[in-house]
Design an enzyme around this catalytic site. Structure first.
Site, short mmCIF file in Angstrom:
data_model
loop_
_atom_site.label_atom_id
_atom_site.label_comp_id
_atom_site.label_asym_id
_atom_site.label_seq_id
_atom_site.Cartn_x
_atom_site.Cartn_y
_atom_site.Cartn_z
N GLU A 1 31.24 -10.60 -74.82
CA GLU A 1 31.03 -9.16 -74.71
C GLU A 1 30.22 -8.87 -73.46
OE1 GLU A 1 29.50 -7.58 -78.36
OE2 GLU A 1 31.11 -8.42 -79.57
N HIS B 1 27.06 3.45 -76.90
CA HIS B 1 28.18 2.52 -76.78
C HIS B 1 29.23 3.16 -75.89
CE1 HIS B 1 31.38 -0.28 -77.66
NE2 HIS B 1 30.51 -1.04 -78.32
N ARG C 1 25.80 -2.49 -71.21
CA ARG C 1 26.25 -1.24 -71.82
C ARG C 1 25.70 0.01 -71.14
NH1 ARG C 1 26.11 -2.61 -78.34
NH2 ARG C 1 27.97 -3.92 -78.33
N HIS D 1 24.71 4.88 -80.21
CA HIS D 1 25.10 3.70 -80.98
C HIS D 1 23.94 2.91 -81.57
CE1 HIS D 1 27.53 0.30 -82.16
NE2 HIS D 1 26.92 -0.54 -81.34
N ARG E 1 19.77 -3.32 -75.18
CA ARG E 1 20.17 -4.45 -76.02
C ARG E 1 21.39 -5.16 -75.47
NH1 ARG E 1 23.88 -4.99 -80.53
NH2 ARG E 1 24.43 -2.80 -80.32
#
Length: 553
Positions: free
Chosen positions: A115, A244, A290, A351, A386
């Site tokens: 990811e 997100h 992100r 998110h 994160r």
């Protein structure tokens, strides 16, 4: 009615369930959850759990990726502890019965996905429904344990905090306070109960519903954050709200996330004209962190005036996509989108809360006997942003550490007497009040969420933040005016919590005069390591107002 347990867990996601299963070997545990026990953020988590398990991977690489994502604010001791504990905690889940996807070439190994922000394939997953696989196994194990008692449709209202003033003669020396449990509202019986416990664990998840558009379930209203703040505990880094990048954009799809794993398997972000754009924003392109991807999409949408962008993975083999993403494939197909042939329309959505209730390495908060685990906690792992799939890992590690800590103290705790506390001490009546004014709640709820989306979103400015602060003050006037006249119900409680968390996010965002990670302020576009390489700590002041400090906690 008074309930007494060794431990009280508020929330039934991976954090609360894992703690309960480990602590219940030697203790009685109550799990209270405000809706159905399966209605948790864990249950909706698609991606997986990051851990350095591959032959080309290492703890050091995972640590470096986490620190890069956190943009200078990660606590390095926490990062090292969590990363190095990863393989053991995944083995715990396998022992409980979680069936993670196996490698397509060798079933002796896990299938490891990648990811955004990861330099290696290291995401352990159960197809594209990892959270659901974990949640169901842990719930089944908890229900089979006679020491665990699950209370559904029980909403935590506030923590029970005892204040003891220590005196020398008539001179007060200091005031000591500790948590003894919580006031809990049984929403079906419409009764308030006291749940007394030697240790109380907030595992209440995040606060995504504070924003108009979110990937979170409806239960994510920041209840744990609000209760901890009202009780006097310290919170940290609330300005770092992760959006997100890829939530499904469709009028019939509510809060449906398109996993970052889709980009990990080669998905590319394109505009309506088919042009890929991420190479303009970061060398890692579609696998950038992100915060970078969400801002890039936001910029592209504002530049073109389009309502969304598209995630295109049509170049991959259709059979592979159906096997790797069965949930996403079927959901999109039900809406007329065939991901093997059609790009997926996506937009950013709130998110994950990277900030939360400040804890140490055992999950302890600044309020004695109160612990926080999972998304509601700020452990120092995530910093300003994160790294993908580090959240379930964090919950597994800290629930293990909290269970160990609480179990070690249990014998000493049991020698104490519970204080005498009645449910009548809670200031609201559950039975009386007007039931015909719910429009006031829904109106204020909508006002808060739109205000936060428009003024405290992905890109911020001082002027918008100050306006948001003024508008929140007006909303609070309305809430305080009609709150005492409305019969106690979950919507009213959630509105109060939502409004409080929104207010605290705004205070923290105003305080941080730089741009770092998820907090991007056009008036301070540069990162300021000299003045702001520190956490934003917020706590209830002596007169009830939020006090914000920048410090290492």
């Amino acid at each position: 009615m008074d309930h007494q347990f060794d431990f009280l867990v508020i929330g039934s996601g991976i954090a609360g369930l894992t703690f309960a299963l480990k602590a219940a070997r030697d203790a009685t545990v109550a799990i209270v959850t405000k809706k159905d026990k399966l209605e948790t953020s864990t249950n909706y988590a698609q991606g997986g759990i990051a851990s350095a398990l591959g032959p080309d991977d290492s703890f050091q690489l995972h640590i470096e990726d986490t620190l890069k994502a956190g943009d200078g604010l990660c606590h390095e001791d926490v990062v090292e502890k969590v990363v190095r504990s990863g393989p053991d905690r995944i083995r715990d889940l396998v022992t409980f019965g979680v069936a993670f996807s196996k490698s397509r070439t060798d079933e002796a190994f896990f299938d490891l996905g990648r990811e955004g922000g990861h330099s290696r394939n290291r995401v352990v997953h159960a197809e594209d429904m990892t959270g659901r696989a974990i949640e169901r196994v842990l719930i089944e194990a908890a229900e089979a344990n006679p020491n665990i008692h699950i209370f559904e449709d029980h909403l935590a209202l506030d923590l029970i905090v005892q204040h003891d003033s220590l005196r020398l003669g008539t001179t007060p020396l200091k005031q000591h306070q500790q948590c003894w449990g919580a006031f809990i509202f049984d929403s079906k019986a419409r009764e308030i109960h006291t749940f007394m416990a030697h240790a109380t664990l907030l595992c209440t998840g995040g606060a995504g519903k504070v924003y108009l558009y979110t990937s979170n379930p409806d239960v994510a209203t920041g209840d744990g954050l609000a209760m901890a703040y009202r009780a006097g505990a310290r919170l940290a880094n609330l300005e770092f709200v992760q959006f997100h990048p890829t939530c499904l954009y469709h009028p019939q799809a509510k809060n449906f996330l398109i996993s970052e794993a889709v980009r990990g398997e080669g998905g590319r972000l394109i505009d309506r004209r088919g042009n890929a754009f991420m190479e303009k924003y970061h060398p890692m392109k579609d696998l950038a962190f992100r915060d970078v991807v969400a801002r890039a999409i936001d910029t592209e949408m504002k530049r073109t005036g389009d309502d969304c962008v598209f995630l295109d993975i049509t170049h991959r083999d259709p059979a592979f996509l159906k096997q790797r993403f069965p949930n996403i494939y079927s959901k999109c197909l039900s809406l007329g989108i065939d991901i093997t042939r059609d790009p997926i329309p996506v937009v950013p959505a709130a998110h994950y809360m990277c900030g939360g209730i400040a804890t140490n390495l055992a999950g302890e908060t600044s309020l004695p006997n109160l612990y926080a685990i999972g998304e509601c906690a700020c452990t120092g792992l995530h910093g300003a942003n994160r790294l993908a799939s580090n959240s379930l890992l964090e919950a597994a590690v800290f629930s293990h550490e909290a269970a160990r800590c609480c179990t070690e103290r249990l014998e000493a705790w049991r020698r104490r007497r519970f204080p005498a506390v009645s449910a009548e001490a809670f200031p609201f009546d559950a039975a009386n009040g007007n039931q015909n004014e719910m429009v006031l709640i829904s109106h204020n709820w909508d006002d808060v969420r739109r205000l936060m989306w428009n003024y405290v979103g992905i890109v911020r400015r001082d002027k918008r933040l100050r306006l948001a602060q003024k508008h929140m003050a007006q909303i609070w006037l309305e809430i305080r005016e009609h709150m005492p006249n409305i019969q106690l119900n979950s919507d009213l409680v959630e509105l109060q919590n939502l409004a409080l968390v929104a207010e605290l996010i705004i205070h923290c965002a105003i305080a941080r005069t730089e741009s770092r990670g998820l907090h991007y302020n056009l008036d301070y576009p540069q990162k300021d390591d000299i003045h702001w390489r520190k956490d934003t700590v917020i706590q209830r002041g002596p007169y009830g107002d939020p006090v914000v400090q920048g410090l290492a906690w």
